[in-house]
Design a protein around this motif. Structure first.
Motif, PDB file in Angstrom:
ATOM      1  N   ARG A  97       0.455  -1.080   0.136  1.00  0.00           N
ATOM      2  CA  ARG A  97      -0.199   0.108  -0.539  1.00  0.00           C
ATOM      3  C   ARG A  97       1.152   1.070   0.282  1.00  0.00           C
ATOM      4  NH1 ARG A  97      -3.769  -3.381  -0.510  1.00  0.00           N
ATOM      5  NH2 ARG A  97      -5.770  -3.401   0.641  1.00  0.00           N
ATOM      6  N   ARG A 107       1.919  11.034  -9.254  1.00  0.00           N
ATOM      7  CA  ARG A 107       1.153  11.681 -10.164  1.00  0.00           C
ATOM      8  C   ARG A 107       0.757  13.037 -10.268  1.00  0.00           C
ATOM      9  NH1 ARG A 107      -3.536   7.185 -11.171  1.00  0.00           N
ATOM     10  NH2 ARG A 107      -3.802   8.105 -13.237  1.00  0.00           N
ATOM     11  N   LEU A 153       7.020  -4.812  -9.710  1.00  0.00           N
ATOM     12  CA  LEU A 153       6.353  -4.993 -11.358  1.00  0.00           C
ATOM     13  C   LEU A 153       5.466  -3.602 -11.501  1.00  0.00           C
ATOM     14  CD1 LEU A 153       5.224  -8.332 -10.913  1.00  0.00           C
ATOM     15  CD2 LEU A 153       6.317  -7.780 -13.014  1.00  0.00           C
ATOM     16  N   ILE A 154       4.722  -3.231  -9.895  1.00  0.00           N
ATOM     17  CA  ILE A 154       4.421  -2.257  -9.977  1.00  0.00           C
ATOM     18  C   ILE A 154       4.875  -0.602 -10.136  1.00  0.00           C
ATOM     19  CG2 ILE A 154       2.337  -0.437  -8.535  1.00  0.00           C
ATOM     20  CD1 ILE A 154       1.534  -3.734  -9.556  1.00  0.00           C
ATOM     21  N   ASP A 157       5.480  -0.532 -13.955  1.00  0.00           N
ATOM     22  CA  ASP A 157       4.888  -0.539 -14.340  1.00  0.00           C
ATOM     23  C   ASP A 157       4.393   1.103 -14.656  1.00  0.00           C
ATOM     24  OD1 ASP A 157       2.141  -0.656 -16.755  1.00  0.00           O
ATOM     25  OD2 ASP A 157       1.094  -0.543 -14.418  1.00  0.00           O
ATOM     26  N   ARG A 160       6.150   2.969 -16.764  1.00  0.00           N
ATOM     27  CA  ARG A 160       6.012   2.351 -18.459  1.00  0.00           C
ATOM     28  C   ARG A 160       5.118   3.548 -18.464  1.00  0.00           C
ATOM     29  NH1 ARG A 160       2.156   0.463 -21.527  1.00  0.00           N
ATOM     30  NH2 ARG A 160       0.679   0.017 -18.945  1.00  0.00           N
ATOM     31  N   ARG A 161       3.995   3.562 -17.867  1.00  0.00           N
ATOM     32  CA  ARG A 161       3.087   4.810 -18.054  1.00  0.00           C
ATOM     33  C   ARG A 161       3.235   6.376 -18.296  1.00  0.00           C
ATOM     34  NH1 ARG A 161      -2.885   2.162 -17.142  1.00  0.00           N
ATOM     35  NH2 ARG A 161      -3.085   3.945 -17.496  1.00  0.00           N
ATOM     36  N   PHE A 163       4.154   7.730 -15.117  1.00  0.00           N
ATOM     37  CA  PHE A 163       3.903   8.752 -13.220  1.00  0.00           C
ATOM     38  C   PHE A 163       5.673   8.666 -12.470  1.00  0.00           C
ATOM     39  CE2 PHE A 163       0.104   5.322 -13.822  1.00  0.00           C
ATOM     40  CZ  PHE A 163      -0.496   6.479 -14.766  1.00  0.00           C
ATOM     41  N   THR A 237      13.132  -1.348 -20.947  1.00  0.00           N
ATOM     42  CA  THR A 237      11.587  -2.045 -20.392  1.00  0.00           C
ATOM     43  C   THR A 237      12.211  -2.211 -19.163  1.00  0.00           C
ATOM     44  OG1 THR A 237      11.786  -3.362 -21.300  1.00  0.00           O
ATOM     45  CG2 THR A 237      10.663  -2.586 -22.062  1.00  0.00           C
TER      46      THR A 237
ATOM     47  N   ALA B  84      -7.912  -1.304 -18.366  1.00  0.00           N
ATOM     48  CA  ALA B  84      -7.300  -1.673 -17.203  1.00  0.00           C
ATOM     49  C   ALA B  84      -5.581  -0.075 -17.582  1.00  0.00           C
ATOM     50  CB  ALA B  84      -6.477  -2.437 -16.911  1.00  0.00           C
ATOM     51  N   GLU B  85      -5.501  -0.776 -19.205  1.00  0.00           N
ATOM     52  CA  GLU B  85      -4.484   1.236 -19.444  1.00  0.00           C
ATOM     53  C   GLU B  85      -5.112   2.144 -19.571  1.00  0.00           C
ATOM     54  OE1 GLU B  85      -1.946  -1.003 -20.251  1.00  0.00           O
ATOM     55  OE2 GLU B  85      -0.981   0.823 -20.554  1.00  0.00           O
ATOM     56  N   ALA B  86      -6.388   2.059 -19.506  1.00  0.00           N
ATOM     57  CA  ALA B  86      -7.188   3.096 -19.879  1.00  0.00           C
ATOM     58  C   ALA B  86      -7.498   4.050 -18.725  1.00  0.00           C
ATOM     59  CB  ALA B  86      -8.228   3.570 -20.980  1.00  0.00           C
ATOM     60  N   ASP B  87      -7.679   2.871 -17.782  1.00  0.00           N
ATOM     61  CA  ASP B  87      -7.650   3.137 -16.584  1.00  0.00           C
ATOM     62  C   ASP B  87      -7.264   2.872 -15.328  1.00  0.00           C
ATOM     63  OD1 ASP B  87      -9.610   3.675 -14.144  1.00  0.00           O
ATOM     64  OD2 ASP B  87     -11.050   3.429 -14.274  1.00  0.00           O
ATOM     65  N   TYR B  88      -5.845   3.750 -14.961  1.00  0.00           N
ATOM     66  CA  TYR B  88      -5.366   2.906 -13.809  1.00  0.00           C
ATOM     67  C   TYR B  88      -6.172   2.518 -12.545  1.00  0.00           C
ATOM     68  CZ  TYR B  88      -1.172   2.686 -11.035  1.00  0.00           C
ATOM     69  OH  TYR B  88       0.304   1.685  -9.737  1.00  0.00           O
ATOM     70  N   GLU B  89      -6.642   3.499 -11.970  1.00  0.00           N
ATOM     71  CA  GLU B  89      -7.426   3.430 -10.884  1.00  0.00           C
ATOM     72  C   GLU B  89      -8.058   1.907 -10.468  1.00  0.00           C
ATOM     73  OE1 GLU B  89      -7.125   4.621  -8.041  1.00  0.00           O
ATOM     74  OE2 GLU B  89      -5.597   6.644  -9.113  1.00  0.00           O
ATOM     75  N   ARG B  92      -6.238  -1.099 -10.952  1.00  0.00           N
ATOM     76  CA  ARG B  92      -5.452  -1.476  -9.792  1.00  0.00           C
ATOM     77  C   ARG B  92      -6.990  -1.744  -8.343  1.00  0.00           C
ATOM     78  NH1 ARG B  92      -1.897   2.993  -6.992  1.00  0.00           N
ATOM     79  NH2 ARG B  92      -3.615   3.930  -6.669  1.00  0.00           N
ATOM     80  N   LEU B  96      -6.026  -5.651  -7.953  1.00  0.00           N
ATOM     81  CA  LEU B  96      -4.909  -5.572  -6.754  1.00  0.00           C
ATOM     82  C   LEU B  96      -5.285  -6.202  -5.255  1.00  0.00           C
ATOM     83  CD1 LEU B  96      -2.095  -3.673  -7.930  1.00  0.00           C
ATOM     84  CD2 LEU B  96      -1.913  -5.985  -7.475  1.00  0.00           C
ATOM     85  N   ARG B  97      -6.162  -4.762  -5.723  1.00  0.00           N
ATOM     86  CA  ARG B  97      -7.869  -5.029  -4.159  1.00  0.00           C
ATOM     87  C   ARG B  97      -7.956  -6.211  -4.011  1.00  0.00           C
ATOM     88  NH1 ARG B  97      -3.567  -1.109  -3.109  1.00  0.00           N
ATOM     89  NH2 ARG B  97      -3.888   0.998  -2.825  1.00  0.00           N
ATOM     90  N   GLY B 141       4.180  -5.921 -20.126  1.00  0.00           N
ATOM     91  CA  GLY B 141       4.202  -4.878 -21.402  1.00  0.00           C
ATOM     92  C   GLY B 141       3.114  -4.021 -21.042  1.00  0.00           C
ATOM     93  N   ASN B 142       2.227  -3.708 -19.905  1.00  0.00           N
ATOM     94  CA  ASN B 142       0.758  -3.662 -20.080  1.00  0.00           C
ATOM     95  C   ASN B 142       0.423  -3.435 -18.766  1.00  0.00           C
ATOM     96  OD1 ASN B 142      -1.222  -6.200 -19.392  1.00  0.00           O
ATOM     97  ND2 ASN B 142       0.697  -6.321 -21.198  1.00  0.00           N
ATOM     98  N   SER B 143      -0.144  -2.505 -17.816  1.00  0.00           N
ATOM     99  CA  SER B 143      -0.930  -2.316 -16.422  1.00  0.00           C
ATOM    100  C   SER B 143      -1.752  -3.763 -16.315  1.00  0.00           C
ATOM    101  CB  SER B 143      -1.602  -1.453 -16.308  1.00  0.00           C
ATOM    102  OG  SER B 143      -0.792  -0.121 -16.627  1.00  0.00           O
ATOM    103  N   ALA B 146       0.700  -6.253 -15.470  1.00  0.00           N
ATOM    104  CA  ALA B 146       2.051  -6.006 -14.214  1.00  0.00           C
ATOM    105  C   ALA B 146       1.408  -6.611 -13.183  1.00  0.00           C
ATOM    106  CB  ALA B 146       2.345  -4.884 -14.107  1.00  0.00           C
ATOM    107  N   GLN B 147      -0.393  -6.284 -13.430  1.00  0.00           N
ATOM    108  CA  GLN B 147      -1.328  -6.330 -11.956  1.00  0.00           C
ATOM    109  C   GLN B 147      -1.603  -8.027 -11.462  1.00  0.00           C
ATOM    110  OE1 GLN B 147      -4.287  -3.964 -13.487  1.00  0.00           O
ATOM    111  NE2 GLN B 147      -3.802  -1.833 -12.557  1.00  0.00           N
TER     112      GLN B 147
END
Lengths: 324, 324
Positions: A97, A107, A153-154, A157, A160-161, A163, A237, B84-89, B92, B96-97, B141-143, B146-147
């Protein structure tokens, strides 16, 4: 340049802060502000730039810890191996967390800051016979290592994005840690030489033939400082690095200690501990570590230098801290 | 036996539920209760056992979704790749949560349940030239990937600690998905054959030479059911499996489609899409997948069988669902 150290009250965080205060610069840029964050506000620091000390829970990281225009963040805040094994909730809160909270704070910055994340040898398996390649899979045998590998990993990523701009440094077991034994399963790796060098008896939970992958505080600090200033476009990467540490048996370490301080070895007593041995027994004893030296990470020197470093830098402060 | 399907409203979740309803058993044990959980409560299911349908946020998973004495949990709930690429929150939160919430719910059970987690080919890199070994490192190579890779680490650790008994199945891209195009970056892999088989035009965002690692819904379902009943002591500490899918070029897929339905190929139009190509271009085109067959995971059959499976099982339901 603005710098933050998360875990700035810990001993590696303090070594980095001391170095920055001494030089006043990082990677050739003058420092104008340093923020030290830890669970309890770190002690003030005498430095040629502004220093702010903040205490708090990293899982709810205050934005003040990552002020606007922060350029570099050293992320050393962690619940260490035996503690994360003993308290699953706490390990997850700080080691996972806390990581998400850091990303969220970054961000909000106009420019993605460099983040130097201290991952760990504990995120790998392999055991005593291992000599891991740079692209070895992280298959941790303990919660601390699993949380570190997941965090890498997080963070990669998030990098990569755009942030953050992360470098994940998988630190070897640090030896010789100053101060007192702590809750890391690897605490004995330092105790077994530090305590006799202080004139104190100590116990050894593993056989003398047990090999460990180690780095001195000075090498670890140098690697983290290098990661903070390096050209990350060279990483592509793959944002994870195994720095070129030292593979040594406990027996080799005791021999070097005895050379530096004859008679010290007699203060070490065998006391096998299955819980400790099970945790550290899964960690790899050695890495090829061929990639990091090509990127400017200095190769570790020998055990005699490691002992000499402790005697020169950390013996007296440790005596004072412990009232010896 | 009590079973829960998280993501029970999705198409793979439904395939598993339908199979369980048809057979009434899993691994030779009679089923007495099935709970289907998804963001919206899944539609009721006709079955020879009790079925409970629950809607909710997996990040705040209600304990009712994992009732006392749950034996098996299929964890298919996810925010998929392009979403997940369009909306990181959101990625996650769910990927993940949601995972942490599952572990917490399982810790309240008297006995650790089997958890079958659907990880993904998207958790690997490698691209078009890759033929990945079973112990290949996951460097997504993508969120979404990674998640998924981070979730595998956390679930494997929870398994080691005795909270759950996990099998992480890295599913290939599913082809042919029934229904309509979705937000997965890999949606075209199904659309390019499904739409023409429905008599509809479609576009191809990558060249015909582009290779994908795929599995039919029937093979994916069979693997997940096998993972739910297998002897996990055979897995040792490595809880991740790359099931033996199929490596095929889009051109091969179009050829097989044309054999099954002459003229269908004329309905496919090239429409290069750099965003899609960049995401799927990092996924490996092939895996050696030598470990899973030795553990009883059936090897995938050829493309003609994959097309025939869609025509037999999913063409009519897809027509009905889409009002065609």
């Amino acid at each position: 340049m603005k710098i933050t150290i998360l875990g700035g009250g810990g001993f590696l965080g303090r070594k980095i802060a001391d170095h920055l205060a001494r030089t006043g610069a990082l990677g050739g840029c003058a420092i104008r502000e340093l923020t030290l964050f830890d669970i309890h506000a770190p002690a003030p620091l005498d430095a040629p730039f502004n220093v702010t000390c903040i205490g708090g829970d990293i899982a709810e990281l205050p934005q003040a810890a990552i002020p606007p225009e922060t350029d570099v963040i050293f992320h050393l805040a962690a619940v260490v191996s035996a503690a994360a094994e003993a308290d699953y909730e706490l390990g997850r809160r700080v080691n996972l967390r806390g990581n998400d909270a850091l990303i969220d704070a970054c961000r909000k910055l106009a420019k993605p800051p460099r983040v130097v994340f201290t991952s760990s040898v504990a995120s790998f398996s392999g055991g005593q016979d291992a000599m891991l390649a740079d692209d070895a899979r992280q298959m941790p045998g303990n919660s601390y290592g699993a949380q570190k590998a997941a965090a890498e990993l997080i963070l990669s990523d998030a990098s990569r994005r755009g942030f953050i701009d992360v470098v994940n440094i998988r630190l070897p077991t640090i030896c010789i840690r100053p101060g007192a034994p702590n809750k890391a399963a690897s605490s004995f790796v330092s105790s077994v030489v530090r305590e006799p060098l202080l004139g104190l008896t100590t116990t050894l939970p593993v056989p003398e033939s047990f090999k460990v992958w180690i780095a001195s505080p000075a090498f670890a600090t140098a690697w983290l400082l290098h990661a903070a200033a390096m050209d990350t476009s060279l990483l592509g990467t793959d944002r994870g690095l195994n720095p070129p540490g030292l593979c040594a048996s406990v027996g080799d370490m005791l021999d070097a200690m005895e050379r530096a301080m004859p008679g010290a070895r007699a203060l070490v007593q065998a006391a096998p501990d299955a819980v400790i041995a099970n945790i550290v027994g899964t960690w790899p004893a050695a890495f090829a570590a061929t990639r990091a030296p090509g990127l400017g990470f200095v190769r570790h020197t020998d055990l005699d230098a490691l002992i000499a470093e402790f005697l020169a830098n950390d013996l007296e402060p440790t005596r004072m801290m412990r009232g010896l």
